[in-house]
Design an enzyme around this catalytic site. Structure first.
Site, PDB file in Angstrom:
ATOM      1  N   HIS A  80       1.722 -55.993  37.272  1.00  0.00           N
ATOM      2  CA  HIS A  80       1.664 -54.752  36.494  1.00  0.00           C
ATOM      3  C   HIS A  80       2.036 -53.581  37.418  1.00  0.00           C
ATOM      4  O   HIS A  80       1.662 -53.565  38.587  1.00  0.00           O
ATOM      5  CB  HIS A  80       0.265 -54.558  35.902  1.00  0.00           C
ATOM      6  CG  HIS A  80       0.250 -53.481  34.865  1.00  0.00           C
ATOM      7  ND1 HIS A  80       0.268 -52.138  35.195  1.00  0.00           N
ATOM      8  CD2 HIS A  80       0.277 -53.536  33.507  1.00  0.00           C
ATOM      9  CE1 HIS A  80       0.290 -51.423  34.068  1.00  0.00           C
ATOM     10  NE2 HIS A  80       0.300 -52.249  33.038  1.00  0.00           N
ATOM     11  N   GLU A 119       0.868 -50.740  37.697  1.00  0.00           N
ATOM     12  CA  GLU A 119      -0.283 -50.065  38.309  1.00  0.00           C
ATOM     13  C   GLU A 119      -0.767 -50.831  39.539  1.00  0.00           C
ATOM     14  O   GLU A 119      -1.236 -50.243  40.507  1.00  0.00           O
ATOM     15  CB  GLU A 119      -1.401 -49.884  37.258  1.00  0.00           C
ATOM     16  CG  GLU A 119      -1.017 -48.809  36.251  1.00  0.00           C
ATOM     17  CD  GLU A 119      -1.634 -48.962  34.872  1.00  0.00           C
ATOM     18  OE1 GLU A 119      -2.596 -49.734  34.707  1.00  0.00           O
ATOM     19  OE2 GLU A 119      -1.130 -48.291  33.947  1.00  0.00           O
ATOM     20  N   LYS A 168      -7.088 -52.703  30.912  1.00  0.00           N
ATOM     21  CA  LYS A 168      -7.119 -52.029  32.217  1.00  0.00           C
ATOM     22  C   LYS A 168      -8.582 -51.860  32.660  1.00  0.00           C
ATOM     23  O   LYS A 168      -9.407 -52.724  32.368  1.00  0.00           O
ATOM     24  CB  LYS A 168      -6.343 -50.713  32.146  1.00  0.00           C
ATOM     25  CG  LYS A 168      -4.921 -50.926  31.570  1.00  0.00           C
ATOM     26  CD  LYS A 168      -4.015 -49.758  31.677  1.00  0.00           C
ATOM     27  CE  LYS A 168      -2.644 -50.118  31.123  1.00  0.00           C
ATOM     28  NZ  LYS A 168      -1.674 -49.036  31.249  1.00  0.00           N
ATOM     29  N   GLY A 170       1.392 -45.063  29.094  1.00  0.00           N
ATOM     30  CA  GLY A 170       0.358 -44.044  28.949  1.00  0.00           C
ATOM     31  C   GLY A 170       0.888 -42.633  28.773  1.00  0.00           C
ATOM     32  O   GLY A 170       0.141 -41.663  28.906  1.00  0.00           O
ATOM     33  N   SER A 227       3.277 -47.335  25.686  1.00  0.00           N
ATOM     34  CA  SER A 227       3.048 -46.429  24.549  1.00  0.00           C
ATOM     35  C   SER A 227       3.332 -47.060  23.191  1.00  0.00           C
ATOM     36  O   SER A 227       3.794 -46.376  22.271  1.00  0.00           O
ATOM     37  CB  SER A 227       3.847 -45.127  24.728  1.00  0.00           C
ATOM     38  OG  SER A 227       3.391 -44.425  25.866  1.00  0.00           O
ATOM     39  N   GLU A 281       7.988 -53.281  30.999  1.00  0.00           N
ATOM     40  CA  GLU A 281       7.200 -52.057  30.860  1.00  0.00           C
ATOM     41  C   GLU A 281       7.822 -50.956  31.719  1.00  0.00           C
ATOM     42  O   GLU A 281       7.550 -50.885  32.934  1.00  0.00           O
ATOM     43  CB  GLU A 281       5.755 -52.294  31.324  1.00  0.00           C
ATOM     44  CG  GLU A 281       5.012 -53.341  30.518  1.00  0.00           C
ATOM     45  CD  GLU A 281       3.496 -53.128  30.565  1.00  0.00           C
ATOM     46  OE1 GLU A 281       2.881 -53.190  29.500  1.00  0.00           O
ATOM     47  OE2 GLU A 281       2.950 -52.873  31.650  1.00  0.00           O
ATOM     48  N   ASN A 293      -4.002 -55.051  27.045  1.00  0.00           N
ATOM     49  CA  ASN A 293      -4.442 -54.904  28.428  1.00  0.00           C
ATOM     50  C   ASN A 293      -5.438 -53.750  28.462  1.00  0.00           C
ATOM     51  O   ASN A 293      -5.035 -52.596  28.330  1.00  0.00           O
ATOM     52  CB  ASN A 293      -3.215 -54.608  29.310  1.00  0.00           C
ATOM     53  CG  ASN A 293      -3.591 -54.270  30.741  1.00  0.00           C
ATOM     54  OD1 ASN A 293      -4.737 -54.434  31.143  1.00  0.00           O
ATOM     55  ND2 ASN A 293      -2.617 -53.789  31.512  1.00  0.00           N
TER      56      ASN A 293
HETATM   57  P1  13P Z   1      -0.038 -48.019  27.200  1.00  0.00           P
HETATM   58  O1  13P Z   1       0.119 -48.850  25.960  1.00  0.00           O
HETATM   59  O2  13P Z   1      -1.375 -47.340  27.294  1.00  0.00           O
HETATM   60  O3  13P Z   1       1.127 -47.114  27.408  1.00  0.00           O
HETATM   61  O4  13P Z   1      -0.041 -49.044  28.452  1.00  0.00           O
HETATM   62  C1  13P Z   1       0.946 -50.021  28.519  1.00  0.00           C
HETATM   63  C2  13P Z   1       0.591 -50.971  29.596  1.00  0.00           C
HETATM   64  O5  13P Z   1       0.609 -50.642  30.770  1.00  0.00           O
HETATM   65  C3  13P Z   1       0.169 -52.316  29.197  1.00  0.00           C
HETATM   66  O6  13P Z   1       0.086 -53.176  30.285  1.00  0.00           O
END
Ligand code: 13P
Length: 249
Positions: A94, A96, A13, A170, A210, A164, A11
């Site tokens: 997601h 976010e 983002k 992150g 992560s 997640e 992803n």
């Molecule tokens: P990270 O791998 O950067 O922690 O992000 C995970 C994520 O949100 C994937 O959708």
């Protein structure tokens, strides 16, 4: 129903300009014949050029879609449009999106149905916040999200669930293998109670938060982990390639 190939999903983002497509060429060069399935979900601007670059070796997906196929929704993108641009997957729910855009379980459910209607495989994300984990609410949060956002009609062909934990995204913090196992087992059991064992076994369950080349093998060794949804480490072919190699075992 048989479970599909393991899935390494990236992803990106809100990252990536057209010159970043070189990472896809590098990934095809190093892992184009991988036995697992590889998916990248770039920003919407790169879906069509990436699909053209990736050919049949790497699948391409959207990061979100509107619940409707078209209409007066300035700035939004529909599942049908993603499909038209060459996507075969879309991410819904997601954390976010849930946090930045206030998306409810009901909204995620409608988007998931829209993805299916357009013929996309949906990667539906669920996961608890740190406060919820510390309050001992992890499994009840997962139950609520599954009940509220997974529509009727889920199959191993149209649905992937990504667990997640919000606090692991992150941050470099990763749950213990026991914590991942507990949640993934619970998701499989809950899906099986609602959709039957055959369907529950066929739906792939990804871990996200992560994931790096250095911790991927340990995570992939956990029961009921069928792959990963990777953010930061999917941006570079070298890092993502290390995760793909770990998934191949
Ligand atoms: P990270 O791998 O950067 O922690 O992000 C995970 C994520 O949100 C994937 O959708």
């Amino acid at each position: 129903m048989e479970r599909h190939r393991k899935l390494a999903a990236g992803n990106w983002k809100m990252n990536g300009l057209s010159d970043h497509l070189g990472e896809i060429a590098a990934l095809i060069g190093s892992h184009g014949d991988a036995t697992c399935e590889i998916l990248i979900c770039p920003p919407a601007t790169l879906v069509a050029p990436m699909a053209a670059h990736a050919g049949s070796r790497i699948a391409v997906g959207g990061q979100d879609c509107h619940a409707e196929a078209n209409g007066a929704h300035t700035g939004d993108i529909s599942a049908e449009m993603l499909r038209d641009a060459g996507a075969t997957y879309v991410i819904t729910g997601h954390s976010e999106r849930r946090a930045d855009h206030g998306e409810s379980d009901e909204a995620v459910r409608a988007k998931t149905e829209a993805g299916w209607k357009a013929g996309l495989v949906v990667i539906l994300c669920i996961g608890e916040t740190l406060d919820q984990r510390e309050a001992g609410e992890t499994l009840s949060v997962i139950d609520g999200q599954l009940a509220g956002s997974v529509p009727e009609g889920a199959t191993g062909d149209n649905l992937v669930i990504a667990y997640e934990p919000v606090w692991a995204i992150g941050t470099g913090k990763v749950p213990s293998v026991e914590q991942i196992a507990e949640v993934h087992d619970h998701i499989r059991k809950t899906l099986s109670e609602r959709f039957g064992t055959g369907t529950a076994d066929a739906v792939r369950l990804l871990y996200g938060g992560s994931v790096k080349p250095g911790n991927a093998s340990e995570i992939f060794a956990v029961d009921n982990v069928d792959g990963a949804l990777v953010g930061g480490a999917s941006l570079k072919a070298d890092d993502f390639g290390g995760i793909i190699s770990a998934l191949e075992g």
